[in-house]
Scaffold this motif. Structure first.
Motif, mmCIF file in Angstrom:
data_model
loop_
_atom_site.group_PDB
_atom_site.id
_atom_site.type_symbol
_atom_site.label_atom_id
_atom_site.label_comp_id
_atom_site.label_asym_id
_atom_site.label_seq_id
_atom_site.Cartn_x
_atom_site.Cartn_y
_atom_site.Cartn_z
ATOM 1 N N ALA A 9 42.841 39.726 33.424
ATOM 2 C CA ALA A 9 42.302 40.668 33.994
ATOM 3 C C ALA A 9 42.639 41.875 34.291
ATOM 4 O O ALA A 9 43.983 42.031 34.775
ATOM 5 C CB ALA A 9 41.056 39.714 34.812
ATOM 6 N N ASP A 10 42.333 42.590 33.982
ATOM 7 C CA ASP A 10 43.440 44.541 34.550
ATOM 8 C C ASP A 10 42.007 45.398 33.913
ATOM 9 O O ASP A 10 41.323 45.413 32.500
ATOM 10 C CB ASP A 10 43.791 44.382 33.388
ATOM 11 N N ASP A 11 41.892 45.932 34.847
ATOM 12 C CA ASP A 11 40.207 47.100 34.534
ATOM 13 C C ASP A 11 40.835 48.415 33.170
ATOM 14 O O ASP A 11 40.050 49.578 33.669
ATOM 15 C CB ASP A 11 40.706 48.253 35.642
ATOM 16 N N HIS A 12 42.592 48.378 33.299
ATOM 17 C CA HIS A 12 42.620 49.698 32.127
ATOM 18 C C HIS A 12 43.095 48.148 31.121
ATOM 19 O O HIS A 12 43.387 48.040 30.932
ATOM 20 C CB HIS A 12 43.892 50.034 32.255
ATOM 21 N N ALA A 40 36.350 38.750 36.027
ATOM 22 C CA ALA A 40 37.427 37.440 36.514
ATOM 23 C C ALA A 40 37.305 36.365 37.292
ATOM 24 O O ALA A 40 37.372 34.666 36.512
ATOM 25 C CB ALA A 40 38.422 38.403 36.810
ATOM 26 N N PHE A 41 36.632 37.114 37.989
ATOM 27 C CA PHE A 41 35.778 35.380 38.831
ATOM 28 C C PHE A 41 34.539 34.189 38.067
ATOM 29 O O PHE A 41 35.211 33.122 38.686
ATOM 30 C CB PHE A 41 36.104 35.626 40.339
ATOM 31 N N SER A 42 33.788 35.289 37.724
ATOM 32 C CA SER A 42 33.199 34.022 37.185
ATOM 33 C C SER A 42 33.942 33.662 35.904
ATOM 34 O O SER A 42 33.395 32.250 36.030
ATOM 35 C CB SER A 42 31.985 35.350 36.655
ATOM 36 N N LEU A 43 34.517 34.016 35.309
ATOM 37 C CA LEU A 43 35.566 33.292 34.157
ATOM 38 C C LEU A 43 35.985 32.452 34.788
ATOM 39 O O LEU A 43 35.990 31.313 34.192
ATOM 40 C CB LEU A 43 36.173 34.209 33.514
ATOM 41 N N ILE A 44 36.887 32.746 35.712
ATOM 42 C CA ILE A 44 37.974 31.616 36.473
ATOM 43 C C ILE A 44 36.242 29.940 36.563
ATOM 44 O O ILE A 44 36.554 29.016 36.778
ATOM 45 C CB ILE A 44 38.781 32.046 37.567
ATOM 46 N N GLU A 45 35.546 30.936 37.668
ATOM 47 C CA GLU A 45 34.570 29.635 37.715
ATOM 48 C C GLU A 45 33.875 28.679 36.562
ATOM 49 O O GLU A 45 33.679 27.423 36.443
ATOM 50 C CB GLU A 45 33.294 30.516 38.533
ATOM 51 N N LYS A 46 33.792 29.834 35.491
ATOM 52 C CA LYS A 46 32.798 29.485 33.743
ATOM 53 C C LYS A 46 34.200 27.985 33.297
ATOM 54 O O LYS A 46 33.793 26.529 32.427
ATOM 55 C CB LYS A 46 32.674 29.744 33.173
ATOM 56 N N ILE A 56 45.936 43.268 40.465
ATOM 57 C CA ILE A 56 46.105 43.140 41.572
ATOM 58 C C ILE A 56 44.932 43.606 42.420
ATOM 59 O O ILE A 56 44.103 43.495 43.313
ATOM 60 C CB ILE A 56 47.490 43.364 42.763
ATOM 61 N N GLN A 57 45.228 45.097 41.526
ATOM 62 C CA GLN A 57 43.060 46.515 41.648
ATOM 63 C C GLN A 57 42.435 46.335 40.776
ATOM 64 O O GLN A 57 43.341 46.632 39.422
ATOM 65 C CB GLN A 57 43.760 47.912 42.458
ATOM 66 N N MET A 58 41.565 46.427 41.085
ATOM 67 C CA MET A 58 40.374 46.032 39.998
ATOM 68 C C MET A 58 38.956 46.062 41.207
ATOM 69 O O MET A 58 38.848 46.229 41.876
ATOM 70 C CB MET A 58 39.609 44.805 39.193
ATOM 71 N N PRO A 59 38.258 46.924 40.070
ATOM 72 C CA PRO A 59 36.819 47.142 40.993
ATOM 73 C C PRO A 59 36.478 46.303 41.415
ATOM 74 O O PRO A 59 36.702 44.759 40.423
ATOM 75 C CB PRO A 59 36.129 47.736 39.535
ATOM 76 N N TYR A 60 35.212 46.124 42.282
ATOM 77 C CA TYR A 60 34.513 45.318 42.542
ATOM 78 C C TYR A 60 35.223 43.741 43.128
ATOM 79 O O TYR A 60 34.742 43.428 44.786
ATOM 80 C CB TYR A 60 33.905 44.390 41.719
ATOM 81 N N MET A 61 36.527 43.628 43.067
ATOM 82 C CA MET A 61 37.380 42.007 43.727
ATOM 83 C C MET A 61 38.439 42.110 42.874
ATOM 84 O O MET A 61 39.491 42.435 42.257
ATOM 85 C CB MET A 61 36.070 41.378 42.910
#
Length: 210
Positions: A9-12, A40-46, A56-61
């Motif tokens: 996961a990366d916002d760039h 990213a967290f949804s992917l990890i949960e799923k 380390i720095q991304m929108p929302y979380m």
């Protein structure tokens, strides 16, 4: 190792594509990617990947917030953070959250394979540049486990501000034996033999000694 499931996961978009292309070329098993913290967290949960490589720095979380949520929800995915940041506080926070890897972006492609090998073996990986900058305050669990029960006992007493003389008295050993133990501990933890390096390390890692 290469069959372990990984999400990235990366916002760039370009950085994410570069990382994915590199890992796919090396035949790593990328099972999903995200452009923000929520996804990213949804992917990890799923998917429950074995490893998550996160900016380390991304929108929302942020990557740290994702690591915290994983810890709170007993998700066993091993988190690797890729970052531009070199602040000591962030590294200390990363350790508190049991983050397995901390790689500086400028060295990401050079170091990511070594990092993933370490993580797959259950060994945390922190960029060598971080270790240099922070005076080697990090130590792997294997280094800590190499200490004898006597050495761990002495390390706890050092963290409690006991002098060599006080430690010798409390443990019924000679002052010289305490000094020998201190020297062995410094070698095993790969600390620099500077004044107070052991005291600083013992205080900053006190929780690991309990």
């Amino acid at each position: 190792m290469k069959q372990q499931s990984i999400i990235t996961a990366d916002d760039h978009p370009l950085l994410l594509k570069g990382l994915n292309d590199f890992l796919l070329e090396k035949e790593y098993n990328i099972i999903g990617s995200a452009h923000n913290g929520n996804d990213a967290f949804s992917l990890i949960e799923k998917e429950h990947p074995e490893i998550a490589i996160l900016d380390i720095q991304m929108p929302y979380m942020s990557g740290l917030e994702i690591a915290k949520k994983c810890k709170e929800n007993n998700i066993t995915t091993k988190i690797v953070l890729i970052t531009l940041h070199k602040e000591k506080e962030l590294y200390m926070k990363a350790q508190e959250l049991n983050i397995f890897g901390y790689v500086l972006k400028e060295f990401a492609l050079e170091e990511i394979e070594t990092c993933l090998h370490n993580v797959a073996d259950g060994e945390p990986y922190f960029s060598p540049k971080i270790r240099e900058q922070l005076g080697n305050i990090f130590v792997s669990d294997s280094n800590l486990n190499s200490l004898t029960p006597s050495e761990k006992k002495i390390l706890k007493l050092i963290a409690d501000d006991k002098t060599n003389k006080e430690i010798a008295s409390l443990l019924f050993i000679s002052h010289r034996t305490v000094e020998k133990h201190r020297s062995n501990i410094i070698n095993k933890l790969n600390l620099e033999p500077k004044t107070n390096s052991l005291l600083i390390w013992a205080k900053e890692n006190h929780d690991k000694l309990l």
